[in-house]
Scaffold this motif. Structure first.
Motif, PDB file in Angstrom:
ATOM      1  N   VAL A 169      17.319  -3.116 -11.071  1.00  0.00           N
ATOM      2  CA  VAL A 169      16.436  -4.275 -11.087  1.00  0.00           C
ATOM      3  C   VAL A 169      15.710  -4.397  -9.742  1.00  0.00           C
ATOM      4  N   HIS A 170      16.353  -3.938  -8.676  1.00  0.00           N
ATOM      5  CA  HIS A 170      15.704  -4.048  -7.364  1.00  0.00           C
ATOM      6  C   HIS A 170      14.495  -3.121  -7.244  1.00  0.00           C
ATOM      7  N   ASP A 171      14.570  -1.943  -7.880  1.00  0.00           N
ATOM      8  CA  ASP A 171      13.387  -1.065  -7.886  1.00  0.00           C
ATOM      9  C   ASP A 171      12.232  -1.759  -8.591  1.00  0.00           C
ATOM     10  N   ARG A 172      12.568  -2.386  -9.696  1.00  0.00           N
ATOM     11  CA  ARG A 172      11.537  -3.087 -10.460  1.00  0.00           C
ATOM     12  C   ARG A 172      10.937  -4.232  -9.633  1.00  0.00           C
ATOM     13  N   ILE A 173      11.808  -4.966  -8.947  1.00  0.00           N
ATOM     14  CA  ILE A 173      11.314  -6.061  -8.095  1.00  0.00           C
ATOM     15  C   ILE A 173      10.362  -5.481  -7.040  1.00  0.00           C
ATOM     16  N   ASP A 174      10.754  -4.361  -6.421  1.00  0.00           N
ATOM     17  CA  ASP A 174       9.904  -3.764  -5.390  1.00  0.00           C
ATOM     18  C   ASP A 174       8.546  -3.341  -5.951  1.00  0.00           C
ATOM     19  N   GLN A 175       8.568  -2.894  -7.221  1.00  0.00           N
ATOM     20  CA  GLN A 175       7.311  -2.473  -7.850  1.00  0.00           C
ATOM     21  C   GLN A 175       6.345  -3.631  -8.076  1.00  0.00           C
ATOM     22  N   VAL A 176       6.836  -4.756  -8.587  1.00  0.00           N
ATOM     23  CA  VAL A 176       5.914  -5.780  -9.105  1.00  0.00           C
ATOM     24  C   VAL A 176       5.906  -7.099  -8.341  1.00  0.00           C
ATOM     25  N   GLU A 177       6.916  -7.338  -7.506  1.00  0.00           N
ATOM     26  CA  GLU A 177       7.021  -8.666  -6.896  1.00  0.00           C
ATOM     27  C   GLU A 177       5.823  -9.011  -6.001  1.00  0.00           C
ATOM     28  N   GLY A 178       5.238  -8.012  -5.366  1.00  0.00           N
ATOM     29  CA  GLY A 178       4.069  -8.245  -4.514  1.00  0.00           C
ATOM     30  C   GLY A 178       2.937  -8.905  -5.283  1.00  0.00           C
TER      31      GLY A 178
END
Ligand code: GLN
Length: 445
Positions: free
Chosen positions: A2-11
């Motif tokens: 989930v952290h990879d996903r957060i890094d991808q889209v959270e910006g």
């Protein structure tokens, strides 16, 4: 992860006020260790979730998206957090929201707006916009939100996910920072109805620390995950299919209803004549309660404090500086409605209207098992589109607010698209009728 996903889209999406990555990793490792020891896990064990930032989390900043609580670190956990912890909670962080849950777009966050993952130019809805956007974008698998007038269901509808507002009292509000105490409820925002049932199994139940919590046994909500709406009596209140509603939204909702009928449900038109007064009553009652609840932020016991010449000056400077525009508007509206000389004309009148709205529901539920409406009159609107017009913003809640006034449960499930954006179908149940609305909603899974 989930952290990879957060890094991808959270910006771009900006769902999180606070990320608790290190704690989450440690919590996940504890689940692995349990598994290795052969200890029992529950279905929610280790599944990453995001928590709305008005729920107190021990040792983790809880801001309500307000500058006044910008550095507030609660010394205790909300009851729902304790219950989740007993089910091996992995918390990815705290979700953005409208300041003190006042709003319907997450644009009233004191920090930054969240964007709708389906179209980054649009709002995710609110006030639990960070929770809904995070789930829709895959930045968390499930979320907790709070719903005072629609703040779980409306953002769920705008983001194409499932949002459940339980019966008032079904979930303990201990540790939920109060907005309007007679309306506030905590509930799950999830990708599907199955997950909603799983989260409900953990968070529902009596809590002696919340005097409004209901002392009734908690059913196993996963038993409602069955495809069976045969003979279910559905009421369609004509007052909810109103002018001002996007015709494509109405079409999607009508199509979903046809689907239920095709599966054996019985539909009838009903009338809930006091619906048109619900919004006005809410915007007196909720601000009235808020003005009282927010009196505690005086710069003395909590969070932010400005320097002043004397204590009154300190109060004034602290509150003027650290509350946002919408919060100030509500405090003023609420204080006015409660002031002597106006109390009977506004607050008391609104309470009477609330009773009439509640009676509309009581009468309807003598004839039907569930009531179905659109969750909101339109799909997610453009960021900035309604910020200068509070009334237009308030109108987004016409379909959800009566449910809070009556204290009954409501769920929003995705039922199609209008103009490329998700549409939500609202299914409303009898008091403690969560099982029936989950079963109805499961049809669309
Ligand atoms: N949008 C409504 C309001 O601004 C509802 C908010 C909520 O449910 N917390 O009051």
């Amino acid at each position: 992860s989930v952290h990879d996903r957060i890094d991808q889209v959270e910006g771009q999406v900006k769902s999180y006020i606070t990320q608790t990555r290190e704690t989450a990793i440690a919590q996940a490792a504890a689940v692995d260790a349990k598994l290795a020891r052969g200890e029992a896990l529950t279905l929610l064990s280790g599944i990453p979730g995001i928590i709305k930032d008005n729920l107190c989390t021990k040792g983790v900043k809880t801001t309500c998206a307000s500058h006044i609580l910008e550095r507030f670190v609660p010394p205790y956990d909300a009851t729902v957090i304790e219950k989740l912890a007993a089910n091996d909670l992995v918390m990815t962080g705290k979700a953005n929201m409208d300041e003190f849950a006042m709003g319907g777009s997450t644009e009233n966050s004191g920090f930054f707006p969240t964007r709708n993952p389906w179209n980054l130019d649009c709002v995710p809805g609110g006030s639990s916009g960070g929770s809904a956007a995070a789930v829709a974008a895959g930045e968390a698998i499930w979320a907790l939100g709070s719903d005072t007038g629609g703040s779980i269901r409306q953002p769920a509808a705008y983001c194409g996910v499932v949002g459940l507002k339980p019966t008032y009292g079904r979930v303990s509000r201990y540790g939920l920072i109060a907005y309007a105490s007679s309306l506030d409820q905590i509930g799950p925002i999830t990708r599907d109805v199955t997950d909603s049932a799983h989260v409900m199994n953990v968070i529902a139940g009596y809590d002696p620390k919340d005097s409004t919590s209901i002392n009734a046994p908690v059913p196993d909500y996963t038993k409602s995950l069955v495809n069976n709406v045969k003979g279910l009596k559905i009421g369609l209140p004509k007052e909810y299919f109103v002018a001002g509603m996007d015709p494509e939204v109405e079409a999607a909702v009508r199509k979903a209803i046809e689907q239920l009928v095709a599966l054996g449900a019985e539909c009838r038109e009903i009338s809930m004549p006091h619906t048109e007064y619900a919004l006005s009553a809410y915007y007196l009652l909720a601000p009235a309660e808020a003005s009282s609840n927010l009196a505690r932020y005086d710069g003395v016991s909590f969070g932010h404090r400005e320097q002043g010449n004397d204590i009154i000056d300190m109060y004034k400077k602290t509150r003027s500086h650290a509350f946002g525009t919408e919060v100030k508007r509500r405090i003023m509206l609420g204080t006015y409605a409660l002031s002597s000389g106006y109390y009977d004309a506004y607050y008391l009148k609104a309470l009477k209207v609330r009773t009439l709205v509640k009676q509309d529901f009581d009468k309807a539920f003598e004839q039907v098992d569930v009531i179905i409406t659109p969750t909101a009159p339109t799909t997610a609107f453009k960021i900035g589109e309604k910020t200068s017009d509070p009334l237009a913003m308030y109108l987004q809640d016409v379909c959800t607010i009566p449910v809070n006034l009556a204290g009954v449960p409501g769920i929003s499930v995705p039922c199609g698209f209008a103009g490329g954006m998700p549409v939500g179908l609202q299914i409303i149940g009898k008091p403690l009728g969560e099982e029936t609305i989950l079963r109805t909603a499961y049809t669309f899974e």
